[in-house]
Design a protein around this motif. Structure first.
Motif, mmCIF file in Angstrom:
data_model
loop_
_atom_site.group_PDB
_atom_site.id
_atom_site.type_symbol
_atom_site.label_atom_id
_atom_site.label_comp_id
_atom_site.label_asym_id
_atom_site.label_seq_id
_atom_site.Cartn_x
_atom_site.Cartn_y
_atom_site.Cartn_z
ATOM 1 N N THR A 277 0.765 -1.182 -0.015
ATOM 2 C CA THR A 277 -0.020 0.140 -0.023
ATOM 3 C C THR A 277 0.971 1.229 0.076
ATOM 4 O OG1 THR A 277 -2.013 -1.063 1.172
ATOM 5 C CG2 THR A 277 -1.939 1.337 1.364
ATOM 6 N N VAL A 278 2.092 1.208 0.829
ATOM 7 C CA VAL A 278 2.857 2.315 0.922
ATOM 8 C C VAL A 278 3.430 2.466 -0.417
ATOM 9 C CG1 VAL A 278 5.045 3.325 1.802
ATOM 10 C CG2 VAL A 278 3.152 2.233 3.236
ATOM 11 N N MET A 279 3.887 1.322 -1.237
ATOM 12 C CA MET A 279 4.501 1.609 -2.382
ATOM 13 C C MET A 279 3.697 2.278 -3.491
ATOM 14 S SD MET A 279 7.701 -0.007 -2.120
ATOM 15 C CE MET A 279 8.181 -0.928 -0.943
ATOM 16 N N ALA A 280 2.311 1.836 -3.286
ATOM 17 C CA ALA A 280 1.528 2.663 -4.297
ATOM 18 C C ALA A 280 1.455 3.950 -3.856
ATOM 19 C CB ALA A 280 0.008 1.847 -3.984
ATOM 20 N N VAL A 281 1.282 4.591 -2.549
ATOM 21 C CA VAL A 281 1.441 5.996 -2.436
ATOM 22 C C VAL A 281 2.593 6.502 -2.867
ATOM 23 C CG1 VAL A 281 1.102 7.511 -0.637
ATOM 24 C CG2 VAL A 281 -0.245 5.437 -0.312
ATOM 25 N N VAL A 282 3.655 5.911 -2.695
ATOM 26 C CA VAL A 282 5.111 6.360 -3.230
ATOM 27 C C VAL A 282 5.393 6.485 -4.573
ATOM 28 C CG1 VAL A 282 7.611 5.624 -3.316
ATOM 29 C CG2 VAL A 282 6.453 5.316 -1.018
ATOM 30 N N LEU A 283 4.618 5.647 -5.413
ATOM 31 C CA LEU A 283 4.551 5.647 -6.645
ATOM 32 C C LEU A 283 3.764 6.821 -7.376
ATOM 33 C CD1 LEU A 283 4.509 1.995 -7.979
ATOM 34 C CD2 LEU A 283 6.287 3.591 -8.152
ATOM 35 N N ILE A 284 2.719 7.228 -6.538
ATOM 36 C CA ILE A 284 1.892 8.343 -6.977
ATOM 37 C C ILE A 284 3.015 9.659 -6.626
ATOM 38 C CG2 ILE A 284 0.179 9.886 -6.263
ATOM 39 C CD1 ILE A 284 -1.603 7.399 -5.115
ATOM 40 N N SER A 285 3.666 9.765 -5.703
ATOM 41 C CA SER A 285 4.792 10.771 -5.455
ATOM 42 C C SER A 285 5.792 10.745 -6.748
ATOM 43 C CB SER A 285 5.604 10.562 -4.205
ATOM 44 O OG SER A 285 4.611 10.520 -3.061
ATOM 45 N N PHE A 286 6.219 9.583 -7.015
ATOM 46 C CA PHE A 286 7.197 9.439 -8.253
ATOM 47 C C PHE A 286 6.538 9.954 -9.462
ATOM 48 C CE2 PHE A 286 9.635 6.845 -5.452
ATOM 49 C CZ PHE A 286 10.993 7.272 -5.889
ATOM 50 N N LEU A 287 5.238 9.591 -9.545
ATOM 51 C CA LEU A 287 4.593 9.975 -10.728
ATOM 52 C C LEU A 287 4.177 11.563 -10.770
ATOM 53 C CD1 LEU A 287 2.973 9.466 -13.399
ATOM 54 C CD2 LEU A 287 0.802 8.857 -11.991
ATOM 55 N N SER A 288 3.708 11.919 -9.684
ATOM 56 C CA SER A 288 3.447 13.545 -9.732
ATOM 57 C C SER A 288 4.867 14.349 -9.658
ATOM 58 C CB SER A 288 2.867 13.899 -8.351
ATOM 59 O OG SER A 288 3.380 13.491 -7.291
#
Length: 461
Positions: A277-288
C-alpha cells in the motif's frame, strides 16, 4: 493556476518522498545516520537561492524560469547557455526520478527488479506522465494537488507508524557514523553522502517556470518558492529521520549486506499488504514529480523556441490554446529522458551517476542566474518587483553563490577510483560535453541573437 496549485507544483517537483526513498540506502551506506544533516546544510543554502529567485521572478514573471531571467539580468548569450544547461539538467532529472521508481514498481507488481526492468519501468512512467501533461494546465494543477496530498499524507502516516511501532534507536545515532568513515575523517564521507540533501532541495524554481499561468505572480510565486523549501524540507527530514530510527542494523547497510533498507523497514514494520500500500502511495509521488518536471521542461523548451533560440523553434513554439500546453515541447521532454534511460545501461551504478549529473546541471544553471543577479546588482540593478530583499539583497546573493559553487564542486568530485577513469569522471565529463556542445552550437548557429524579447534590461544604461 492558483497559489496552492503553484505551491503544489513546486512541492511535487521537489518531492521529499522521491529524494529520500531514492537515495536513502546510498546515503546511509556512505555516511551512516549523520547523513541526515545534509538536509539542513542543503536546505539553508538553497533557501538563499530561492530568495534571489523570488526577487527576480517578481520583476520578470515570464514562462521558462531561469532562461528568461538570465536573459533580462545579463543578456542573450548568457541566457542561451543558462537555458541550454538547465534544459539538459531537467531532462536528466526526469530520467532520474522515473528511474528511481523502477524498483518500487517491481515490488508493487510482484516481479524481480533488474536493470532492464527498471529501464522499461522508467520509460512507462515517462509515457504516463506526458499523457497527463497533454491533458492541459488544469489537469497539471489537479495532478500536482493530488500528488502533494498523497505525498504529505503518506510521509506523515508512515512516519508516525514507524516512530510508534518500529523505532529501534534514539536521536543519539544521528551523531554516530557506525564505522562509515573507517579510521579517517568523517568530513569526506559526509560530503559524499550529502547527495541526498543536494538532490532534495530543487524544484522550487518550477513555481516560476509557469509564471504566465499564475494569477498575481509577483506576490504568489516568491511565497510559493519559500513555502516549498519550508514544507518540503521539513517533510523530507521527517521522512528520513523515521526511516533512520527504524533501521535495525546500520552496519549491515554500511557493509553492503543490506542493500535496500527502505524496503526492508517497510515490510518488517507494515507487513506485505501494508508495505505494498505504501509502495502505491510512493509511486503516486514519483509520478507527480515526473509530471511536474516535464511541465517545467516543456515550458522552458517552449520559452526557448518562442524566442527562436533553438533549432526546430517553429514547431517547438506551437501552443495548444484549448489545453494551454506546448505539445511538441512536451514531446521532447518525454522522448529525450526515455533515450537517456536506455543509455544508462552502459554505466555501473547508473542511478547515482544520473542523479549526480542532474544535480550538477541544475545547480550550475541556478548559479548562472545567481551570478547574473549579482553582476546586475553591482552594476546598479535595483529590484522593483512586488517582492524585494532590500538592503539584505547583496549579502544573500553572495551567500547563494558561495553555497552553489561549493555544491557543484562536491557533486562533480570523483569518488570511485576503482572504476574506469571515464566512469569515475562521468559526471564532470557529461557536464563538460553539454557545455562544449552548447558553445559550439551557440556560436555556429547564432540562434542566441534571434528573437526580440528584452535582454540585459535589468541594468540601467
Amino acid at each position: 493556476m492558483g497559489p496552492w496549485a503553484n505551491f503544489a507544483l513546486g512541492f511535487t517537483y521537489l518531492s521529499p518522498v522521491v529524494s529520500t526513498y531514492t537515495l536513502f540506502g546510498t546515503a546511509l551506506a556512505d555516511g551512516g545516520p549523520p547523513m541526515i544533516w545534509a538536509f539542513v546544510m542543503a536546505g539553508c543554502g538553497q533557501f538563499l537561492v530561492a530568495l534571489v529567485f523570488g526577487e527576480v521572478v517578481a520583476q520578470y514573471p515570464v514562462a521558462g524560469g531561469v532562461y528568461p531571467w538570465a536573459r533580462r539580468l545579463w543578456g542573450k548569450r548568457w541566457a542561451w547557455m543558462t537555458g541550454w544547461v538547465y534544459m539538459w539538467a531537467l531532462l536528466v532529472t526526469i530520467t532520474s526520478v522515473a528511474y528511481g521508481a523502477g524498483p518500487y514498481i517491481a515490488i508493487l507488481l510482484g516481479f524481480r527488479p533488474t536493470v532492464h526492468t527498471t529501464v522499461l519501468c522508467t520509460i512507462a512512467l515517462i509515457l504516463i506522465s506526458v499523457l497527463i501533461n497533454y491533458a492541459g494546465t488544469k489537469a497539471l494543477s489537479m495532478a500536482a494537488l493530488i500528488g502533494f496530498s498523497a505525498e504529505l499524507l503518506g510521509a506523515l502516516v508512515v512516519g508516525v507508524i514507524l516512530l510508534t511501532t518500529h523505532r529501534f534507536h534514539g536521536l543519539g545515532v544521528l551523531f554516530d557514523d557506525f564505522g562509515a568513515a573507517g579510521d579517517g575523517s568523517y568530513l569526506p564521507v559526509f560530503l559524499g553522502a550529502a547527495i541526498i540533501g543536494f538532490y532534495q532541495y530543487y524544484g522550487f524554481e518550477a513555481c516560476g517556470d509557469v509564471a504566465e499561468e499564475v494569477k498575481h505572480p509577483g506576490k504568489v510565486i516568491p511565497k510559493a518558492m519559500r513555502r516549498t523549501i519550508y514544507v518540503g524540507g521539513a517533510a523530507a527530514t521527517f521522512t528520513c529521520l523515521t526511516l533512520l530510527l527504524a533501521v535495525v542494523d546500520y552496519r549491515a547497510v554500511i557493509s553492503g549486506k543490506d542493500t535496500d533498507p527502505v524496503v526492508r523497514v517497510l515490510f518488517d514494520a507494515l507487513g506485505e499488504a501494508g508495505a505494498r500500500t505504501v509502495m502505491a502511495v510512493v509511486l503516486i509521488s514519483f509520478l507527480s514529480c515526473t509530471i511536474s518536471l516535464q511541465a517545467a521542461a516543456g515550458r522552458l523548451i517552449y520559452s526557448y523556441a518562442r524566442d527562436e533560440m533553438i533549432i526546430g523553434h517553429r514547431l517547438l513554439r506551437k501552443f495548444s490554446a484549448a489545453r494551454a500546453v506546448p505539445p511538441y515541447a512536451l514531446l521532447i521532454a518525454a522522448v529525450l529522458p526515455a533515450l537517456i534511460a536506455v543509455g544508462s545501461l552502459i554505466s555501473t551504478d547508473a542511478l547515482t551517476k544520473i542523479v549526480s549529473f542532474a544535480i550538477l546541471g541544475i545547480y550550475a544553471a541556478f548559479q548562472m542566474v545567481v551570478l547574473a543577479a549579482l553582476r546586475a546588482r553591482l552594476k546598479g540593478w535595483k529590484p522593483s518587483g512586488e517582492y524585494r530583499l532590500g538592503r539584505w539583497g547583496l549579502l544573500v546573493n553572495v551567500g547563494a553563490l558561495v553555497y552553489g559553487i561549493f555544491a557543484i564542486v562536491n557533486i562533480a568530485w570523483p569518488r570511485t577510483p576503482e572504476a574506469a577513469w571515464y566512469d569515475n569522471w562521468i559526471v564532470l565529463l557529461s557536464g563538460g560535453i553539454v557545455v562544449v556542445v552548447g558553445l559550439v552550437y551557440m556560436f555556429t548557429t547564432h540562434h542566441y541573437g534571434r528573437g526580440d524579447a528584452p535582454s540585459g534590461n535589468a541594468v540601467p544604461d
